[in-house]
Design a protein around this motif. Sequence first.
Motif, mmCIF file in Angstrom:
data_model
loop_
_atom_site.group_PDB
_atom_site.id
_atom_site.type_symbol
_atom_site.label_atom_id
_atom_site.label_comp_id
_atom_site.label_asym_id
_atom_site.label_seq_id
_atom_site.Cartn_x
_atom_site.Cartn_y
_atom_site.Cartn_z
ATOM 1 N N LEU A 280 17.321 -11.111 0.162
ATOM 2 C CA LEU A 280 17.937 -10.983 -1.161
ATOM 3 C C LEU A 280 17.019 -10.228 -2.118
ATOM 4 C CD1 LEU A 280 20.096 -11.678 -3.290
ATOM 5 C CD2 LEU A 280 18.877 -13.846 -3.662
ATOM 6 N N THR A 281 15.752 -10.602 -2.171
ATOM 7 C CA THR A 281 14.843 -9.934 -3.103
ATOM 8 C C THR A 281 14.620 -8.477 -2.710
ATOM 9 O OG1 THR A 281 12.992 -10.891 -1.833
ATOM 10 C CG2 THR A 281 13.660 -12.031 -3.843
ATOM 11 N N GLN A 282 14.583 -8.214 -1.408
ATOM 12 C CA GLN A 282 14.425 -6.825 -0.953
ATOM 13 C C GLN A 282 15.620 -5.985 -1.388
ATOM 14 O OE1 GLN A 282 14.969 -5.835 3.261
ATOM 15 N NE2 GLN A 282 12.999 -4.769 3.227
ATOM 16 N N ALA A 283 16.835 -6.515 -1.175
ATOM 17 C CA ALA A 283 18.044 -5.780 -1.542
ATOM 18 C C ALA A 283 18.152 -5.617 -3.055
ATOM 19 C CB ALA A 283 19.275 -6.507 -0.994
ATOM 20 N N ALA A 284 17.755 -6.650 -3.807
ATOM 21 C CA ALA A 284 17.848 -6.580 -5.267
ATOM 22 C C ALA A 284 16.957 -5.464 -5.815
ATOM 23 C CB ALA A 284 17.456 -7.922 -5.874
ATOM 24 N N TRP A 285 15.727 -5.404 -5.346
ATOM 25 C CA TRP A 285 14.822 -4.374 -5.849
ATOM 26 C C TRP A 285 15.167 -2.998 -5.296
ATOM 27 C CZ3 TRP A 285 11.408 -3.641 -9.628
ATOM 28 C CH2 TRP A 285 11.041 -4.759 -10.375
ATOM 29 N N LYS A 286 15.759 -2.950 -4.123
ATOM 30 C CA LYS A 286 16.218 -1.661 -3.591
ATOM 31 C C LYS A 286 17.267 -1.049 -4.509
ATOM 32 C CE LYS A 286 18.084 0.523 0.577
ATOM 33 N NZ LYS A 286 18.578 0.288 1.966
ATOM 34 N N SER A 287 18.107 -1.898 -5.115
ATOM 35 C CA SER A 287 19.122 -1.396 -6.050
ATOM 36 C C SER A 287 18.475 -0.769 -7.277
ATOM 37 C CB SER A 287 20.065 -2.532 -6.469
ATOM 38 O OG SER A 287 19.420 -3.423 -7.372
ATOM 39 N N GLY A 288 17.237 -1.157 -7.557
ATOM 40 C CA GLY A 288 16.514 -0.574 -8.675
ATOM 41 C C GLY A 288 15.629 0.587 -8.269
ATOM 42 N N GLY A 289 15.739 1.006 -6.987
ATOM 43 C CA GLY A 289 14.976 2.152 -6.524
ATOM 44 C C GLY A 289 13.590 1.828 -6.005
ATOM 45 N N VAL A 290 13.301 0.549 -5.765
ATOM 46 C CA VAL A 290 11.981 0.135 -5.277
ATOM 47 C C VAL A 290 12.130 -0.430 -3.873
ATOM 48 C CG1 VAL A 290 9.992 -1.376 -5.638
ATOM 49 C CG2 VAL A 290 11.163 -0.349 -7.604
ATOM 50 N N SER A 291 11.340 0.088 -2.950
ATOM 51 C CA SER A 291 11.399 -0.367 -1.555
ATOM 52 C C SER A 291 10.359 -1.462 -1.323
ATOM 53 C CB SER A 291 11.140 0.816 -0.619
ATOM 54 O OG SER A 291 11.175 0.393 0.728
ATOM 55 N N LEU A 292 10.842 -2.672 -1.077
ATOM 56 C CA LEU A 292 9.953 -3.794 -0.780
ATOM 57 C C LEU A 292 9.850 -3.991 0.732
ATOM 58 C CD1 LEU A 292 11.042 -6.592 -3.308
ATOM 59 C CD2 LEU A 292 9.245 -4.871 -3.567
ATOM 60 N N PRO A 293 8.726 -4.511 1.205
ATOM 61 C CA PRO A 293 8.651 -4.885 2.624
ATOM 62 C C PRO A 293 9.587 -6.047 2.913
ATOM 63 C CG PRO A 293 6.665 -5.565 1.458
ATOM 64 C CD PRO A 293 7.462 -4.731 0.499
ATOM 65 N N ARG A 294 9.701 -6.420 4.165
ATOM 66 C CA ARG A 294 10.759 -7.344 4.587
ATOM 67 C C ARG A 294 10.447 -8.815 4.390
ATOM 68 N NH1 ARG A 294 14.116 -10.305 4.907
ATOM 69 N NH2 ARG A 294 15.753 -10.590 6.470
ATOM 70 N N THR A 295 9.199 -9.217 4.488
ATOM 71 C CA THR A 295 8.897 -10.649 4.551
ATOM 72 C C THR A 295 8.248 -11.159 3.265
ATOM 73 O OG1 THR A 295 6.678 -10.351 5.465
ATOM 74 C CG2 THR A 295 8.498 -10.420 7.028
ATOM 75 N N THR A 296 8.291 -12.473 3.086
ATOM 76 C CA THR A 296 7.667 -13.076 1.914
ATOM 77 C C THR A 296 6.171 -12.792 1.878
ATOM 78 O OG1 THR A 296 7.436 -15.140 3.171
ATOM 79 C CG2 THR A 296 9.350 -14.946 1.740
ATOM 80 N N TYR A 297 5.513 -12.887 3.035
ATOM 81 C CA TYR A 297 4.061 -12.725 3.036
ATOM 82 C C TYR A 297 3.628 -11.264 2.948
ATOM 83 C CZ TYR A 297 5.192 -12.630 8.067
ATOM 84 O OH TYR A 297 5.767 -12.359 9.301
ATOM 85 N N THR A 298 4.566 -10.322 2.976
ATOM 86 C CA THR A 298 4.230 -8.932 2.651
ATOM 87 C C THR A 298 4.755 -8.557 1.266
ATOM 88 O OG1 THR A 298 6.198 -8.229 3.899
ATOM 89 C CG2 THR A 298 4.081 -8.116 5.030
ATOM 90 N N GLN A 299 5.863 -9.161 0.834
ATOM 91 C CA GLN A 299 6.376 -8.879 -0.501
ATOM 92 C C GLN A 299 5.410 -9.339 -1.590
ATOM 93 O OE1 GLN A 299 10.359 -10.390 -1.080
ATOM 94 N NE2 GLN A 299 11.247 -9.043 0.494
ATOM 95 N N ILE A 300 4.622 -10.351 -1.302
ATOM 96 C CA ILE A 300 3.703 -10.852 -2.316
ATOM 97 C C ILE A 300 2.651 -9.807 -2.681
ATOM 98 C CG2 ILE A 300 2.008 -11.914 -0.766
ATOM 99 C CD1 ILE A 300 1.929 -14.284 -2.771
ATOM 100 N N GLY A 301 2.451 -8.832 -1.810
ATOM 101 C CA GLY A 301 1.490 -7.765 -2.090
ATOM 102 C C GLY A 301 2.133 -6.508 -2.633
#
Length: 362
Positions: A280-301
């Motif tokens: 959900l958080t990955q898709a939400a930020w993707k809609s804003g043009g930001v590519s997040l990694p897939r997992t919680t322990y990589t998104q934190i960085g």
Amino acid sequence: MTATVASHRKTKQHPPAPLGGARTARTARTARTARTARTAAALALAGAAGVAAFDGTGQAAPRPTPAQVKGRVDALYQEAEVATQHYNGAKEQADAARAELSRLQDEAARRTQKLNAAKAQLGTMAGNQYRSGGVDPTVRLMMSADPQRYLDGATILERAGSHQANAVAGYARRLGSVRQIRDRAEATAERLERTEGTLRRQRVTIVRKLDSAEALLNRLTEQQRRRMTPEADPSGAPDDAGAQAPNSRAAHAVSFAYAALGKPYVWGATGPSAFDCSGLTQAAWKSGGVSLPRTTYTQIGSGPRIDRSQLAPGDLVFFYSGISHVGLYIGDGKMIHAPHPGAPVRIAPIDEMPFAAATRPA
């Protein structure tokens, strides 16, 4: 008369039993006693086993309370979430390895075509030399079934003419290049196989945890289940949600999260019809043009850490010591997150789980 009465009062005498007969009687009595004892012991053991089989302790265990069930179910969901994040990470690695393997295989095919063209050039050269009086040993060696024999000869090129040397050197480079690409492809295929094994193991772990949680929930009444599951917040997106966000990208992420309210949790899902927490958080930020990694322990960085007192809409909020759950902060101490199976995307207070850290994606 007296003698007659006296004779009647005499104790009746029995002849002594033979020695062997006495032993036989005693043996029979002992056998009956032993059988009786064994039967009693067997009945006692059977009764004990029946009780132990019922609750494992020798007496009936009390039925767990709804609060105890909730505690265990929450623990199982959290364990499944940890396994889900490991699954997501392994899947990301597997997808990358699969794409890399495909690229290497295509590159190997292209380089093999060039190698075959170089070999054909050497064949033409060898044919011309044969017609003019014989094949040069250098080319003959190159056309053999094992061209590596040629590559191992460091002085061969010195014995060949300039044009021929260039052709042979080109073939040698291409041969080495093809072998290098094929080695990389083989290593990538092995890595992919190991990663897929991890995926299978994590999938089994997740399914077992979720099945155990469902089995516990099935022991409750429908009313008890409803009571232990918080109702989803029906609130819509506030009018000032975009204004509160630190930038337009965060505002887009918040709007996306609000639009996802009510969609089901499915582990491993990244939308658009279902999500897990980091999906959900990955898709939400993707809609804003930001590519997040897939997992919680990589998104934190994925951005600078934010103190809890400085949280703004769009920030990622993480929970548990293992950073196994994430939500999207929306203000007023609340977040939107995908909780667990059976609980759709919803608004919840960030105090609902043990807070670990927060990040503002950049």
